[in-house]
Motif scaffolding. Sequence first.
Motif, PDB file in Angstrom:
ATOM      1  N   PRO A 197      25.528  -9.133  45.389  1.00 47.04           N
ATOM      2  CA  PRO A 197      23.966  -9.340  44.692  1.00 47.04           C
ATOM      3  C   PRO A 197      23.419  -8.040  44.319  1.00 47.04           C
ATOM      4  O   PRO A 197      22.362  -8.087  43.505  1.00 47.04           O
ATOM      5  CB  PRO A 197      23.297  -9.934  46.002  1.00 47.04           C
ATOM      6  CG  PRO A 197      24.570 -10.462  46.837  1.00 47.04           C
ATOM      7  CD  PRO A 197      25.641  -9.602  46.545  1.00 47.04           C
ATOM      8  N   ALA A 200      24.093  -7.766  40.572  1.00 46.36           N
ATOM      9  CA  ALA A 200      23.308  -8.339  39.931  1.00 46.36           C
ATOM     10  C   ALA A 200      21.747  -7.608  39.772  1.00 46.36           C
ATOM     11  O   ALA A 200      21.509  -7.621  38.467  1.00 46.36           O
ATOM     12  CB  ALA A 200      23.207  -9.904  40.440  1.00 46.36           C
ATOM     13  N   LYS A 201      21.344  -7.365  40.809  1.00 46.94           N
ATOM     14  CA  LYS A 201      20.164  -6.805  41.058  1.00 46.94           C
ATOM     15  C   LYS A 201      20.047  -5.162  39.902  1.00 46.94           C
ATOM     16  O   LYS A 201      19.068  -5.016  39.364  1.00 46.94           O
ATOM     17  CB  LYS A 201      19.637  -6.428  42.071  1.00 46.94           C
ATOM     18  CG  LYS A 201      18.414  -5.448  42.506  1.00 46.94           C
ATOM     19  CD  LYS A 201      17.984  -5.348  43.966  1.00 46.94           C
ATOM     20  CE  LYS A 201      16.776  -4.470  44.208  1.00 46.94           C
ATOM     21  NZ  LYS A 201      16.582  -4.177  45.554  1.00 46.94           N
ATOM     22  N   HIS A 211      21.113  -7.256  27.795  1.00 45.34           N
ATOM     23  CA  HIS A 211      22.298  -8.174  28.501  1.00 45.34           C
ATOM     24  C   HIS A 211      23.213  -8.664  27.565  1.00 45.34           C
ATOM     25  O   HIS A 211      24.313  -8.884  28.054  1.00 45.34           O
ATOM     26  CB  HIS A 211      21.617  -8.938  29.511  1.00 45.34           C
ATOM     27  CG  HIS A 211      20.687 -10.205  28.834  1.00 45.34           C
ATOM     28  ND1 HIS A 211      21.493 -11.304  28.434  1.00 45.34           N
ATOM     29  CD2 HIS A 211      19.429 -10.254  28.899  1.00 45.34           C
ATOM     30  CE1 HIS A 211      20.289 -12.149  28.328  1.00 45.34           C
ATOM     31  NE2 HIS A 211      19.357 -11.513  28.491  1.00 45.34           N
ATOM     32  N   TYR A 251      32.441 -10.418  36.802  1.00 43.90           N
ATOM     33  CA  TYR A 251      31.160 -10.595  37.453  1.00 43.90           C
ATOM     34  C   TYR A 251      30.081 -10.001  36.417  1.00 43.90           C
ATOM     35  O   TYR A 251      28.875 -10.896  36.170  1.00 43.90           O
ATOM     36  CB  TYR A 251      30.956 -10.040  38.698  1.00 43.90           C
ATOM     37  CG  TYR A 251      29.818 -10.020  39.475  1.00 43.90           C
ATOM     38  CD1 TYR A 251      29.479 -11.487  40.162  1.00 43.90           C
ATOM     39  CD2 TYR A 251      28.827  -9.153  39.560  1.00 43.90           C
ATOM     40  CE1 TYR A 251      28.435 -11.585  40.822  1.00 43.90           C
ATOM     41  CE2 TYR A 251      27.597  -9.449  40.452  1.00 43.90           C
ATOM     42  CZ  TYR A 251      27.574 -10.675  40.991  1.00 43.90           C
ATOM     43  OH  TYR A 251      26.406 -10.997  41.529  1.00 43.90           O
ATOM     44  N   TYR A 252      30.290  -8.856  35.790  1.00 44.14           N
ATOM     45  CA  TYR A 252      29.385  -8.530  34.814  1.00 44.14           C
ATOM     46  C   TYR A 252      29.222  -9.448  33.682  1.00 44.14           C
ATOM     47  O   TYR A 252      28.077  -9.716  33.263  1.00 44.14           O
ATOM     48  CB  TYR A 252      29.748  -7.213  34.351  1.00 44.14           C
ATOM     49  CG  TYR A 252      29.083  -5.913  34.932  1.00 44.14           C
ATOM     50  CD1 TYR A 252      28.966  -5.683  36.206  1.00 44.14           C
ATOM     51  CD2 TYR A 252      28.224  -5.060  33.992  1.00 44.14           C
ATOM     52  CE1 TYR A 252      28.436  -4.372  36.713  1.00 44.14           C
ATOM     53  CE2 TYR A 252      27.483  -4.047  34.578  1.00 44.14           C
ATOM     54  CZ  TYR A 252      27.711  -3.734  35.768  1.00 44.14           C
ATOM     55  OH  TYR A 252      26.882  -2.850  36.283  1.00 44.14           O
ATOM     56  N   VAL A 255      26.922 -12.468  34.943  1.00 48.27           N
ATOM     57  CA  VAL A 255      25.512 -12.010  35.077  1.00 48.27           C
ATOM     58  C   VAL A 255      24.986 -11.912  33.839  1.00 48.27           C
ATOM     59  O   VAL A 255      23.757 -12.302  33.331  1.00 48.27           O
ATOM     60  CB  VAL A 255      25.214 -10.808  35.792  1.00 48.27           C
ATOM     61  CG1 VAL A 255      24.016 -10.310  36.074  1.00 48.27           C
ATOM     62  CG2 VAL A 255      25.651 -11.069  37.334  1.00 48.27           C
ATOM     63  N   GLY A 312      16.778  -9.792  40.199  1.00 46.09           N
ATOM     64  CA  GLY A 312      18.357 -10.023  40.563  1.00 46.09           C
ATOM     65  C   GLY A 312      18.706 -11.251  40.736  1.00 46.09           C
ATOM     66  O   GLY A 312      19.850 -11.660  40.427  1.00 46.09           O
ATOM     67  N   GLU A 313      17.802 -12.214  40.913  1.00 48.61           N
ATOM     68  CA  GLU A 313      17.962 -13.721  41.357  1.00 48.61           C
ATOM     69  C   GLU A 313      18.091 -14.387  39.942  1.00 48.61           C
ATOM     70  O   GLU A 313      18.571 -15.705  39.939  1.00 48.61           O
ATOM     71  CB  GLU A 313      16.967 -14.284  42.195  1.00 48.61           C
ATOM     72  CG  GLU A 313      16.705 -13.546  43.408  1.00 48.61           C
ATOM     73  CD  GLU A 313      17.521 -14.105  44.436  1.00 48.61           C
ATOM     74  OE1 GLU A 313      18.533 -15.018  44.330  1.00 48.61           O
ATOM     75  OE2 GLU A 313      17.508 -13.733  45.661  1.00 48.61           O
ATOM     76  N   PRO A 315      19.648 -14.367  36.681  1.00 49.56           N
ATOM     77  CA  PRO A 315      20.864 -14.776  36.086  1.00 49.56           C
ATOM     78  C   PRO A 315      21.679 -16.060  36.810  1.00 49.56           C
ATOM     79  O   PRO A 315      22.129 -16.864  35.992  1.00 49.56           O
ATOM     80  CB  PRO A 315      21.637 -13.681  36.121  1.00 49.56           C
ATOM     81  CG  PRO A 315      20.783 -12.435  36.247  1.00 49.56           C
ATOM     82  CD  PRO A 315      19.768 -13.022  37.068  1.00 49.56           C
ATOM     83  N   SER A 316      21.499 -16.184  38.130  1.00 48.47           N
ATOM     84  CA  SER A 316      22.327 -17.264  38.768  1.00 48.47           C
ATOM     85  C   SER A 316      21.390 -18.243  38.957  1.00 48.47           C
ATOM     86  O   SER A 316      21.710 -19.289  39.761  1.00 48.47           O
ATOM     87  CB  SER A 316      22.859 -16.615  39.903  1.00 48.47           C
ATOM     88  OG  SER A 316      21.852 -16.208  40.775  1.00 48.47           O
TER      89      SER A 316
END
Length: 409
Positions: A197, A200-201, A211, A251-252, A255, A312-313, A315-316
């Motif tokens: 997490p 992501a942040k 992005h 993971y990148y 995100v 950070g929250e 994208p998901s």
Amino acid sequence: MPGVRVEKLCTDPELYIIRVDDDQIKYFEAAWYIPEGITYNSYILKLDNAVVLFDTTKAEYTDIFLEALRGIVDPKEITHIIVHHTEPDHSGALPKILEENGYRAQVIGTAFARNLLQGFYGEKVVENFKVVKDGEELKIGGKTFRFITVPWLHWPDTMITYVVEDKLIFSCDAGGGYSIPETIDDSDEEVVRRYLPYVAKYIVTVIGHYHKYIVQNINKLKNLGIVEEARMILPGHGLAWCKNPKRIFEYYESVGAGVPEKDKVLVIYDSMYGFVERRIEIVLDELKKLGKKPVVYRFTDKEAPAVSDILGEIPSAEALVIGASTYEAEIHPRIRYTLYEIVDKANYEKPVLIVGAFGWGGVAGRKIETIITRSKFDHVATVESKGYPSREDEEKLREAVRKLVEWIG
Ligand code: FEO
């Protein structure tokens, strides 16, 4: 004072990490609240007749960095310094290291990096600078160093290094994250689970503005075949990826693309006196009835979450609900700033429901709607009314939530 961790990552080739654990920082780039801290990683590779330093550290930690470096090698023996990216969290110690080195080392980076270093630190630092182009290879200490540009990950100067024979990717910002993980590498799944997490942040706050380039650049590296075969991915922040290297780039990618977690709806609101909050309670009730799992951040007279955590929250999340009071014929200041950063840093194609409350004139809802419709987000509905919600308002809110959930699909 931050701690410095030095570990040997492998013996063949002889590779070390020097990790400065910055537990003093509060606001990365003077903007992003990170009570979790951050690490600045640099690496030393000892080869036949060559000692290569990959990136350095922040200027204020030069002394502790040099002390750790001297435990591995005499700085005078460094033959090459690779500068992947010139942001001063990685390049700040470079002038002093070169001074200690007697300016013997060749500094390697992109033309853009050379230009920035010259601007930041003066001519002396770039006197022995080798400009490399995308895909260029150099033989250093018997190994093949391939330099691959990854522009906007995080600046236009940025590149990664691939050491071909050993399948090592040195990636600087790409693959990095916030926090100070207990371990150096990804060998402990529990550490990785807690760390992601913060990745992501980091991605959203630092690289989020660019992005789309995350996905582009990771695809570029994948197409070169080096992600699949990498033995290690060694970023400039956070964990080194030795057990499952490609996991961090995957993971990148997720995100960067804003791949949502099933049923996660992000709810962000301010409430000065409970009017917006009462509406949000109705929204939350309806969301839960429809099987959604809301994640809530609220600004009240008792709490103010960090905007960096909210970013950070995003994208998901499958969808967003934004609740705001009208404040001096504007959006409430906390939501105004949060929204500004969301649209700048986390501008994803996700549906948004707007909820507003006002005393004598509703403005916030309309203004948020304008911002959302001009962004990549999809505007689903705006429900705004006066004071506490009436029965009719409640029905409108529930209907809007149903529409939001239908939109998600
Ligand atoms: Fe970690 Fe863009 O510097």
